[in-house]
Design a protein around this motif. Sequence first.
Motif, PDB file in Angstrom:
ATOM      1  N   ARG A 191       0.828  -1.198   0.000  1.00 24.93           N
ATOM      2  CA  ARG A 191       0.000   0.000   0.000  1.00 24.93           C
ATOM      3  C   ARG A 191       0.863   1.249   0.000  1.00 24.93           C
ATOM      4  NH1 ARG A 191      -4.434   2.120   4.493  1.00 24.93           N
ATOM      5  NH2 ARG A 191      -4.846   4.094   3.409  1.00 24.93           N
ATOM      6  N   ASP A 192       0.407   2.279  -0.708  1.00 23.40           N
ATOM      7  CA  ASP A 192       1.042   3.595  -0.685  1.00 23.40           C
ATOM      8  C   ASP A 192       0.485   4.340   0.521  1.00 23.40           C
ATOM      9  OD1 ASP A 192       2.000   6.150  -1.020  1.00 23.40           O
ATOM     10  OD2 ASP A 192       1.620   6.225  -3.183  1.00 23.40           O
ATOM     11  N   ILE A 193       1.311   4.529   1.552  1.00 25.28           N
ATOM     12  CA  ILE A 193       0.830   5.131   2.802  1.00 25.28           C
ATOM     13  C   ILE A 193       0.482   6.613   2.659  1.00 25.28           C
ATOM     14  CG2 ILE A 193       2.136   3.494   4.203  1.00 25.28           C
ATOM     15  CD1 ILE A 193       4.146   5.771   4.751  1.00 25.28           C
ATOM     16  N   ASN A 194       0.845   7.208   1.527  1.00 26.18           N
ATOM     17  CA  ASN A 194       0.562   8.635   1.318  1.00 26.18           C
ATOM     18  C   ASN A 194      -0.793   8.883   0.660  1.00 26.18           C
ATOM     19  OD1 ASN A 194       3.148   9.668   2.285  1.00 26.18           O
ATOM     20  ND2 ASN A 194       3.995   8.605   0.501  1.00 26.18           N
ATOM     21  N   SER A 197      -7.475   6.046   1.945  1.00 22.32           N
ATOM     22  CA  SER A 197      -8.483   5.138   1.398  1.00 22.32           C
ATOM     23  C   SER A 197      -9.767   5.895   1.115  1.00 22.32           C
ATOM     24  CB  SER A 197      -8.765   4.003   2.403  1.00 22.32           C
ATOM     25  OG  SER A 197      -7.598   3.254   2.650  1.00 22.32           O
ATOM     26  N   ARG A 217       0.804  11.046   5.536  1.00 27.98           N
ATOM     27  CA  ARG A 217       0.913   9.591   5.701  1.00 27.98           C
ATOM     28  C   ARG A 217      -0.356   8.964   6.261  1.00 27.98           C
ATOM     29  NH1 ARG A 217       4.030   8.244   9.532  1.00 27.98           N
ATOM     30  NH2 ARG A 217       3.970  10.239  10.589  1.00 27.98           N
ATOM     31  N   GLY A 219      -1.981   6.365   5.457  1.00 27.47           N
ATOM     32  CA  GLY A 219      -1.998   4.904   5.503  1.00 27.47           C
ATOM     33  C   GLY A 219      -0.930   4.304   6.388  1.00 27.47           C
ATOM     34  N   SER A 220      -0.210   5.128   7.155  1.00 26.37           N
ATOM     35  CA  SER A 220       0.867   4.619   7.995  1.00 26.37           C
ATOM     36  C   SER A 220       0.330   4.072   9.314  1.00 26.37           C
ATOM     37  CB  SER A 220       1.861   5.754   8.288  1.00 26.37           C
ATOM     38  OG  SER A 220       2.868   5.321   9.173  1.00 26.37           O
ATOM     39  N   PRO A 221       0.927   2.979   9.826  1.00 21.99           N
ATOM     40  CA  PRO A 221       0.535   2.486  11.157  1.00 21.99           C
ATOM     41  C   PRO A 221       0.808   3.557  12.207  1.00 21.99           C
ATOM     42  CG  PRO A 221       1.854   0.861   9.979  1.00 21.99           C
ATOM     43  CD  PRO A 221       1.949   2.131   9.195  1.00 21.99           C
TER      44      PRO A 221
END
Length: 235
Positions: A191-194, A197, A217, A219-221
């Motif tokens: 996945r692209d975290i930038n 969704s 970011r 999509g970053s944890p």
Amino acid sequence: MLKVWIDAGHGGKDPGAVANGIQEKDIALKVSLGIKERLEETYEDVQVLLSRSTDVFLELRDRTAKANAAGADVLVSIHCNAGGGKGGFESFRYTSASQNSIKLQETLHKAIMSKLGGIDRGQKSKNLHMVRESRMPAVLTENLFVDVVADADCLKQASVIKTIIEGHVLGIAAYLGLTSKLMEVQPVKPRDINIVSKWAETAWRDMSERGYFDGQRPGSPITREEVAVLLSRIL
């Protein structure tokens, strides 16, 4: 349901070639049983029938009669060799073989050699009962030499027996066009975290505009430290 007839050469009172502590009949049976297990375990719509599944003696005419009566689609007779000098692998079809038998031999021979390696003694034709009296495409394989020390040492190794089995399985499956039971696993695209969704776009934009997130970011944890910062901002 396609039917594959595997004939383990010799058996019972007929040991076949004997040398270096090896009896041909034993190797032929191990390979035959392994082919049945692997083919039926790995591929759809295939049934493997055996001339023998134990150490018993069968006349040649009985072997081909049973295969013909069963309506098998292909027949492969498993043997080991002797008296061959440097040893190696070779296969046989009937001297007046059908085009399908020739194709089966080519496919099977190449698949076995691709796995087994070593000396390739070639694809040959001979007036042998098992390939002459069979009504379906038929090939006889000679899997190394019991009276060549290097080959005999190989035949005593479980890994080599497994390789011979796999070569036969691949060749038969390729000739018959069998479908594997194992579904191909598709790689998961990272996945692209930038990129946010779709389902979270509105909430992400709203919370970023309110200053709870910095808008970067999406999509970053999240870490425990970032959770602490988020809760501090909310409070």
